[in-house]
Design a protein around this motif. Structure first.
Motif, PDB file in Angstrom:
ATOM      1  N   ARG A 181     -12.899   1.488 -76.363  1.00 11.13           N
ATOM      2  CA  ARG A 181     -11.910   1.940 -75.380  1.00 11.13           C
ATOM      3  C   ARG A 181     -12.227   1.348 -74.000  1.00 11.13           C
ATOM      4  O   ARG A 181     -11.329   0.968 -73.244  1.00 11.13           O
ATOM      5  CB  ARG A 181     -11.898   3.474 -75.321  1.00 11.13           C
ATOM      6  N   GLU A 213      -2.077   8.471 -79.143  1.00  9.55           N
ATOM      7  CA  GLU A 213      -1.568   7.544 -80.161  1.00  9.55           C
ATOM      8  C   GLU A 213      -1.965   8.002 -81.562  1.00  9.55           C
ATOM      9  O   GLU A 213      -1.170   7.918 -82.508  1.00  9.55           O
ATOM     10  CB  GLU A 213      -2.100   6.132 -79.898  1.00  9.55           C
ATOM     11  N   GLU A 214      -3.194   8.489 -81.717  1.00 10.37           N
ATOM     12  CA  GLU A 214      -3.642   8.956 -83.037  1.00 10.37           C
ATOM     13  C   GLU A 214      -2.911  10.228 -83.463  1.00 10.37           C
ATOM     14  O   GLU A 214      -2.739  10.490 -84.658  1.00 10.37           O
ATOM     15  CB  GLU A 214      -5.154   9.197 -83.015  1.00 10.37           C
ATOM     16  N   LEU A 215      -2.485  11.017 -82.488  1.00 11.42           N
ATOM     17  CA  LEU A 215      -1.786  12.276 -82.795  1.00 11.42           C
ATOM     18  C   LEU A 215      -0.283  12.079 -82.994  1.00 11.42           C
ATOM     19  O   LEU A 215       0.410  13.007 -83.427  1.00 11.42           O
ATOM     20  CB  LEU A 215      -2.006  13.286 -81.660  1.00 11.42           C
ATOM     21  N   LEU A 264      -4.957  15.091 -87.854  1.00  9.67           N
ATOM     22  CA  LEU A 264      -5.490  13.733 -88.007  1.00  9.67           C
ATOM     23  C   LEU A 264      -5.941  13.429 -89.429  1.00  9.67           C
ATOM     24  O   LEU A 264      -6.370  12.305 -89.707  1.00  9.67           O
ATOM     25  CB  LEU A 264      -6.672  13.524 -87.046  1.00  9.67           C
ATOM     26  N   ALA A 278     -12.851  15.292 -87.107  1.00  3.49           N
ATOM     27  CA  ALA A 278     -12.148  15.638 -85.876  1.00  3.49           C
ATOM     28  C   ALA A 278     -12.429  17.077 -85.456  1.00  3.49           C
ATOM     29  O   ALA A 278     -12.292  17.426 -84.276  1.00  3.49           O
ATOM     30  CB  ALA A 278     -10.643  15.429 -86.043  1.00  3.49           C
ATOM     31  N   THR A 292      -9.039  13.425 -77.167  1.00  4.20           N
ATOM     32  CA  THR A 292      -8.123  13.225 -78.293  1.00  4.20           C
ATOM     33  C   THR A 292      -7.061  12.199 -77.911  1.00  4.20           C
ATOM     34  O   THR A 292      -6.407  12.334 -76.882  1.00  4.20           O
ATOM     35  CB  THR A 292      -7.445  14.555 -78.679  1.00  4.20           C
ATOM     36  N   SER A 293      -6.889  11.205 -78.742  1.00  2.00           N
ATOM     37  CA  SER A 293      -5.969  10.113 -78.441  1.00  2.00           C
ATOM     38  C   SER A 293      -4.537  10.507 -78.771  1.00  2.00           C
ATOM     39  O   SER A 293      -4.238  10.923 -79.897  1.00  2.00           O
ATOM     40  CB  SER A 293      -6.371   8.882 -79.254  1.00  2.00           C
ATOM     41  N   ASP A 322      -8.596  14.304 -90.811  1.00  2.00           N
ATOM     42  CA  ASP A 322      -9.951  13.804 -90.605  1.00  2.00           C
ATOM     43  C   ASP A 322     -10.866  14.998 -90.349  1.00  2.00           C
ATOM     44  O   ASP A 322     -10.788  15.647 -89.306  1.00  2.00           O
ATOM     45  CB  ASP A 322      -9.969  12.857 -89.404  1.00  2.00           C
TER      46      ASP A 322
END
Length: 622
Positions: A105, A245-247, A303, A308, A242-243, A305
């Motif tokens: 990042r 984009e990932e969410l 996610l 997480a 927490t991103s 995951d």
């Protein structure tokens, strides 16, 4: 900063319980009436309000330090005039940063900055409009402004040794007279530590009015109990945790399509309320345990995951810091009381104390704790076809940092040579590759960091501080000649001696030429006479790049000064401005078109005298 889109969501309701206008003068008067005329405290998060306070100050030529300091002084006076005791917080180096730092990042952020800087230089080169926005993080002189708050403005200052927002929350809890946090970070909406969270973006210095964001109002908007807001903030997409984009797939599943902020937040609140079925009221001591029970499911839902879960818990805990004191106690405190600390641990403790009180840079603690040095690009054109034809400031200042590392690590109880890692963007091809610097055992006279960092200002120890400091910058420097200069010219002169002697033959580009250095000298000796100068119609890209090199070299020398225990005292160092970009552009263009030194100094005898004194040292034996 904070939760992506949260301020937009709340401000759309203005005026409302969640976001409404307040008069700071009235808040202060009301508090003093209720509390025997005690001055209320307002805690300022300078690291996220600086852009608002310094907006409209010209940055294109490399920055305006005198204008910035004047603006800050007026800002502080506006609050002290109405009876506020201001306390300023700055981001520093935190062990948490090291534990959860994301290198990929960081690299992507640096590459984006390179693209922005390249667009800026292209606009200068082709005469196009300058891209909008103030890339203040790219302007080196802003990076050391924090030191002026205690030195020049006599303010109470803390530099965070953990996540800055959490440390401010702890401070507010421990100080019942703190009525507000002043910032622009939506995380404070969820922290809700102070009675008021005041917006820097909407602040009017003439009327002392701004907007207040309310945690209770936000909870009512979302129809969630306040204790569930940390979970909401975590799942909404929170910087450094927490991103967004990932969410995004999770949000699309909740909303069934596009995810504008209103739909996204209300759908997320329904998910917490209806699908997780958390109880409405939970006693504070059981809230974290209740969250822990549902986080495995949340990690799967959002996610897919399992890992997480840990990150979510860390974010929730960050919203509710539990330490007893603010600023946070040293991790070594109990051992220090017992007298069990080693000499190296004593150094670590002292470094933490000085860092927290804003007397040494974050770099010191990072190096002492075996963390890498990181250097994002400034306003420098680092492309191979660059018209500036100058090296990166990161490259030019590396020998100075090597001296700093040697002084810092001389007493480390490990066999030398030691390795220090640097990540410095000197162009696209260096973004991923760290530089390993070998630090040999220190051979010069070194009184030890505990003595250097002590309050002892005896003549003998001052001599040792000066000797160490001057030798680290250049063997050409003579302390007696430097001390004959006006105080505000000592550090710029040392900087120019270093740049004049720097051999760029192995680097991309060339060192600043002698006339370019003379232009810097003229700028430095004329600084106090040039406030509010207009920006030149033509801006030299090479001069902008030189400005970054000068400023970053100057501030690296200031870092060395701090490590050596301030032979030039802290108040003396940070009582003066050191750079004016608009003035430098003008002096640069005059110097490069044949203007004589006397005319560079505007034919003022006192200015000419200072110019000649600096020039004699910079070009001595050359």
């Amino acid at each position: 900063m904070g939760v992506r889109g949260l301020e937009t969501f709340v401000e759309k309701t203005f005026p409302s319980e969640a976001c409404h206008e307040v008069n700071i003068r009235q808040l202060v008067e009301d508090f003093r009436k209720r509390n025997d005329d005690i001055k209320p405290i307002i805690a300022f998060h300078w690291s996220n309000i600086s852009r608002d306070v310094l907006k409209d100050i010209d940055w294109v030529c490399g920055g305006q330090s005198e204008e910035a300091l004047t603006r800050i002084e007026n800002f502080i006076r506006a609050f002290t005039r109405v009876g506020v005791h201001p306390v300023f917080f700055f981001r520093g180096y935190s062990n948490v940063d090291a534990d959860y730092f994301n290198r990929d990042r960081w690299i992507q952020r640096g590459l984006r900055r390179l693209e922005n800087v390249n667009s800026f230089f292209d606009a200068l080169r082709y005469g196009d409009p300058i891209p909008e926005g103030n890339p203040s993080s790219d302007v080196p002189y802003l990076q050391n402004l924090s030191y002026y708050f205690p030195a020049k403005f006599n303010c109470e200052v803390y530099k965070a040794t953990r996540e800055c927002n959490a440390e401010m929350v702890l401070y507010v809890r421990r100080n019942e007279n703190c009525i507000a946090i002043f910032g622009q970070d939506s995380d404070f909406l969820i922290h809700g530590a102070a009675p008021y969270y005041l917006s820097s973006k909407h602040f009017d210095i003439d009327t002392m009015k701004t907007r207040n964001y309310s945690k209770a109002g936000l909870a009512n908007l979302l129809e969630l109990p306040e204790w569930q807001l940390p979970l909401f903030g975590t799942l909404a997409g929170r910087d450094n945790f927490t991103s967004f984009e990932e969410l995004l797939p999770f949000f699309k599943e909740l909303t069934g399509g596009p995810t504008p902020v209103d739909r996204r937040f209300r759908a997320l609140a329904r998910y917490i309320r209806n699908r997780l079925r958390l109880p409405g009221n939970v006693e504070e001591q059981f809230q974290e345990e209740t969250m822990r029970r549902i986080l495995p499911r949340v990690a799967r839902d959002t996610l897919n995951d399992a890992e997480a879960e840990t990150l979510f818990l860390i974010s929730i805990q960050n919203y509710r810091p539990k330490e007893d004191l603010a600023p946070v106690k040293s991790s070594f405190s109990s051992e220090r009381v017992k007298g069990n600390l080693s000499h190296w641990d004593e150094i670590m403790v002292r470094a933490e104390e000085l860092h927290r009180s804003n007397k040494i840079p974050a770099l010191v603690r990072k190096i002492l704790q075996n963390q890498p040095f990181e250097y994002l690009p400034a306003l420098e054109d680092l492309r191979k076809n660059s018209t500036t034809n100058l090296p990166a400031s990161a490259l030019m200042t590396r020998p100075l940092r090597e001296q700093l590392y040697k002084i810092l690590l001389a007493e480390k109880p490990e066999p030398h040579p030691l390795l220090v890692t640097e990540y410095s963007m000197e162009g696209y091809d260096t973004a991923n590759e760290p530089v390993k610097i070998s630090i040999d055992a220190f051979q010069e006279e070194h009184p030890g960091l505990m003595k250097l960092w002590s309050d002892n200002r005896s003549d003998e120890l001052q001599r040792k501080r000066w000797t160490l400091f001057v030798a680290a910058v250049s063997p050409r420097l003579d302390r007696d000649k430097l001390e004959n200069l006006p105080t505000n010219l000592i550090l710029p002169t040392m900087t120019l001696v270093y740049l004049r002697d720097y051999d760029a033959s192995n680097d991309q580009g060339t060192s600043p030429a002698d006339r370019e250095i003379c232009a810097i000298i003229a700028m430095v000796v004329l600084l106090k006479k040039s406030l509010n100068e207009s920006r030149p119609s033509h801006i030299s890209p090479r001069a902008v790049h030189i400005a970054s090199i000068f400023n970053r070299t100057l501030y690296t020398i200031m870092d060395l000064l701090a490590v050596c225990g301030y032979p030039l005292s802290f108040p003396e160092t940070f009582s003066y401005p050191y750079f004016d970009g608009k003035l430098f552009q003008r002096k640069y263009q005059e110097a490069m078109t044949g203007t004589k030194d006397r005319d560079l100094c505007q034919n003022e005898n006192d200015v000419i005298e200072k110019f000649e004194a600096v020039r004699a040292i910079v070009f001595e034996d050359v």
